[in-house]
Scaffold this active site. Structure first.
Site, PDB file in Angstrom:
ATOM      1  N   ASN A 125       4.682  11.772   0.182  1.00  0.00           N
ATOM      2  CA  ASN A 125       4.117  10.888  -0.840  1.00  0.00           C
ATOM      3  C   ASN A 125       2.592  11.079  -0.859  1.00  0.00           C
ATOM      4  OD1 ASN A 125       2.820   8.550  -1.931  1.00  0.00           O
ATOM      5  ND2 ASN A 125       4.787   7.491  -1.897  1.00  0.00           N
ATOM      6  N   ASP A 153       0.418   9.551  -2.985  1.00  0.00           N
ATOM      7  CA  ASP A 153      -0.298   8.476  -3.694  1.00  0.00           C
ATOM      8  C   ASP A 153      -1.699   8.238  -3.142  1.00  0.00           C
ATOM      9  OD1 ASP A 153       2.006   8.046  -5.120  1.00  0.00           O
ATOM     10  OD2 ASP A 153       2.543   6.175  -4.123  1.00  0.00           O
ATOM     11  N   HIS A 154      -1.823   8.318  -1.810  1.00  0.00           N
ATOM     12  CA  HIS A 154      -3.106   7.926  -1.219  1.00  0.00           C
ATOM     13  C   HIS A 154      -4.199   8.978  -1.371  1.00  0.00           C
ATOM     14  CE1 HIS A 154      -1.666   4.098  -0.203  1.00  0.00           C
ATOM     15  NE2 HIS A 154      -0.659   4.598   0.479  1.00  0.00           N
ATOM     16  N   ARG A 208     -13.746   6.300  -6.380  1.00  0.00           N
ATOM     17  CA  ARG A 208     -14.972   6.648  -7.119  1.00  0.00           C
ATOM     18  C   ARG A 208     -14.684   6.950  -8.591  1.00  0.00           C
ATOM     19  NH1 ARG A 208     -19.426   8.089  -3.613  1.00  0.00           N
ATOM     20  NH2 ARG A 208     -19.312   6.367  -2.152  1.00  0.00           N
ATOM     21  N   HIS A 252       4.235   7.519  -6.904  1.00  0.00           N
ATOM     22  CA  HIS A 252       4.592   6.230  -7.510  1.00  0.00           C
ATOM     23  C   HIS A 252       3.651   5.990  -8.683  1.00  0.00           C
ATOM     24  CE1 HIS A 252       5.420   1.650  -6.713  1.00  0.00           C
ATOM     25  NE2 HIS A 252       5.582   1.984  -7.972  1.00  0.00           N
ATOM     26  N   ARG A 283       2.467   3.577 -10.794  1.00  0.00           N
ATOM     27  CA  ARG A 283       2.463   2.116 -10.909  1.00  0.00           C
ATOM     28  C   ARG A 283       2.049   1.684 -12.300  1.00  0.00           C
ATOM     29  NH1 ARG A 283       2.495  -1.737  -7.019  1.00  0.00           N
ATOM     30  NH2 ARG A 283       3.126  -0.995  -4.979  1.00  0.00           N
ATOM     31  N   ARG A 343      -3.014   2.288 -10.323  1.00  0.00           N
ATOM     32  CA  ARG A 343      -4.087   2.146  -9.320  1.00  0.00           C
ATOM     33  C   ARG A 343      -4.344   3.436  -8.549  1.00  0.00           C
ATOM     34  NH1 ARG A 343      -1.141  -1.859  -5.023  1.00  0.00           N
ATOM     35  NH2 ARG A 343      -0.832  -3.052  -6.916  1.00  0.00           N
ATOM     36  N   HIS A 344      -3.375   4.356  -8.537  1.00  0.00           N
ATOM     37  CA  HIS A 344      -3.630   5.654  -7.882  1.00  0.00           C
ATOM     38  C   HIS A 344      -3.146   6.809  -8.764  1.00  0.00           C
ATOM     39  CE1 HIS A 344       0.346   4.592  -6.406  1.00  0.00           C
ATOM     40  NE2 HIS A 344      -0.087   3.843  -5.412  1.00  0.00           N
ATOM     41  N   GLU A 353       8.590   7.605  -8.383  1.00  0.00           N
ATOM     42  CA  GLU A 353       8.924   6.188  -8.168  1.00  0.00           C
ATOM     43  C   GLU A 353       8.351   5.380  -9.327  1.00  0.00           C
ATOM     44  OE1 GLU A 353       7.111   5.104  -4.504  1.00  0.00           O
ATOM     45  OE2 GLU A 353       8.336   6.465  -3.330  1.00  0.00           O
ATOM     46  N   THR A 381       1.436  -2.767  -1.298  1.00  0.00           N
ATOM     47  CA  THR A 381       2.392  -1.667  -1.336  1.00  0.00           C
ATOM     48  C   THR A 381       3.751  -2.288  -1.677  1.00  0.00           C
ATOM     49  OG1 THR A 381       3.343   0.156  -0.062  1.00  0.00           O
ATOM     50  CG2 THR A 381       2.786  -1.820   1.179  1.00  0.00           C
ATOM     51  N   THR A 382       4.794  -1.458  -1.826  1.00  0.00           N
ATOM     52  CA  THR A 382       6.101  -1.994  -2.225  1.00  0.00           C
ATOM     53  C   THR A 382       6.685  -2.799  -1.072  1.00  0.00           C
ATOM     54  OG1 THR A 382       6.297   0.082  -3.439  1.00  0.00           O
ATOM     55  CG2 THR A 382       8.235  -1.330  -3.374  1.00  0.00           C
ATOM     56  N   GLU A 441      17.524   4.707  -1.468  1.00  0.00           N
ATOM     57  CA  GLU A 441      16.498   4.884  -0.440  1.00  0.00           C
ATOM     58  C   GLU A 441      16.398   3.558   0.306  1.00  0.00           C
ATOM     59  OE1 GLU A 441      12.775   6.760  -1.465  1.00  0.00           O
ATOM     60  OE2 GLU A 441      11.747   5.741   0.177  1.00  0.00           O
ATOM     61  N   HIS A 501       9.181   4.178   4.127  1.00  0.00           N
ATOM     62  CA  HIS A 501       8.173   3.124   4.103  1.00  0.00           C
ATOM     63  C   HIS A 501       7.700   2.795   5.515  1.00  0.00           C
ATOM     64  CE1 HIS A 501       5.676  -0.149   2.774  1.00  0.00           C
ATOM     65  NE2 HIS A 501       5.876   0.298   1.554  1.00  0.00           N
ATOM     66  N   GLY A 502       6.433   3.074   5.742  1.00  0.00           N
ATOM     67  CA  GLY A 502       5.821   2.737   7.028  1.00  0.00           C
ATOM     68  C   GLY A 502       6.193   3.682   8.160  1.00  0.00           C
ATOM     69  N   GLY A 513       4.263   8.763   3.296  1.00  0.00           N
ATOM     70  CA  GLY A 513       2.964   8.988   2.682  1.00  0.00           C
ATOM     71  C   GLY A 513       1.798   8.605   3.564  1.00  0.00           C
ATOM     72  N   HIS A 514       1.632   7.307   3.775  1.00  0.00           N
ATOM     73  CA  HIS A 514       0.414   6.780   4.368  1.00  0.00           C
ATOM     74  C   HIS A 514       0.062   7.444   5.701  1.00  0.00           C
ATOM     75  CE1 HIS A 514      -2.162   3.608   6.232  1.00  0.00           C
ATOM     76  NE2 HIS A 514      -2.698   3.662   5.041  1.00  0.00           N
TER      77      HIS A 514
END
Ligand code: PXP
Length: 250
Positions: free
Chosen positions: A10, A12-13, A21, A46, A48, A52-53, A73, A103-104, A154, A194-195, A216-217
């Site tokens: 993922n 996204d980040h 920026r 994702h 959204r 936001r990303h 997603e 986050t979700t 998932e 997730h996580g 992802g994160h």
């Protein structure tokens, strides 16, 4: 030998950092290509509703350049379904979405929105895209996902990842395992995410009914220090090691 385990990275980040920026760097498309070259089996993003990303420009470019596949997603709203129908990614994962969340935070409540989700699944799968439903490890939700006609689920691993002691963690892992077993018996492809991070991934990767993990994160965090390629390779190595070793990782 248990089956193969796949990694959806993922990104996204990477886009979160760009949006800090509102500029051009870092470029999520470059991150996706680097992740693919380093062993990612799919790229997850994702889109959204508040953008936001990841934004539409990102998903459009990714749809053209990815060599693996895109797992997109989204919330199952009319506007997002129209984007999904136009892009036709390999996978669309329906997730619940609340603007104020970081986050979700939980899985979709498929049980209480059965007919709406069934219609959305049929609409997307008609175009050759597989739909995955992001749900908690609740057997009723797994049955409902199957009755909606989705090809994949998932399982949300957030409670497992957030558990602050081994008893809770094992308990959450058992729930994930039971849900994965049921999903597999019902003919669904079972994914999870997730996580998940470098410390907790092996216990989940060791569940043989799980086909793919979306992470992802933790990968992007590690990439800050050692580069994206090494971060992806190390996660994949841990997953493959857990899949080929006996035991539940505790
Ligand atoms: N799977 C789904 C459905 C998600 O919504 C997310 C977070 O966007 C992830 C996996 C990845 O979670 P994390 O970034 O915590 O690894």
């Amino acid at each position: 030998m248990k089956g193969e385990i796949l990694l959806g990275v993922n990104i996204d980040h990477v886009a979160t950092l760009r949006e800090a920026r509102r500029g051009q760097d870092p470029e999520p498309v470059l991150a996706a290509l680097e992740a693919e070259q380093s062993g990612a089996d799919a790229i997850t993003v994702h889109l959204r509703e508040d953008r936001r990303h990841i934004n539409e420009r990102d998903v459009e470019l990714l749809a053209r350049v990815l060599k693996t596949r895109m797992n997109l997603e989204m919330a199952a709203t009319a506007a997002m379904l129209a984007i999904g129908e136009r892009l036709r990614p390999a996978d669309i994962c329906f997730v619940p979405e609340r603007r104020e969340e970081l986050t979700t935070e939980g899985g979709l409540d498929v049980v209480s929105s059965l007919s709406r989700i069934r219609d959305a699944v049929a609409r997307i799968q008609e175009n050759g895209t597989d739909v995955s439903l992001f749900i908690d490890s609740d057997l009723e939700q797994v049955e409902a996902a199957s009755s909606c006609g989705a090809r994949k689920i998932e399982l949300h691993t957030g409670k497992y990842s957030g558990a602050d002691n081994d008893v809770l963690r094992r308990n959450e892992r058992d729930k994930i395992h039971a849900a994965a077993r049921l999903g597999h018996e019902l003919g669904l492809q079972v994914n999870a995410g997730h996580g998940l991070n470098y410390h907790n991934v092996q216990s989940i990767a060791g569940i043989s009914e799980i086909v793919e993990l979306n992470i992802g994160h933790s990968i992007i965090c590690r990439a800050v220090f050692c580069g994206l390629s090494g971060a992806v390779r190390e996660m994949k190595r841990l997953m493959v090691e857990a899949r080929s070793a006996p035991g539940d990782g505790f």
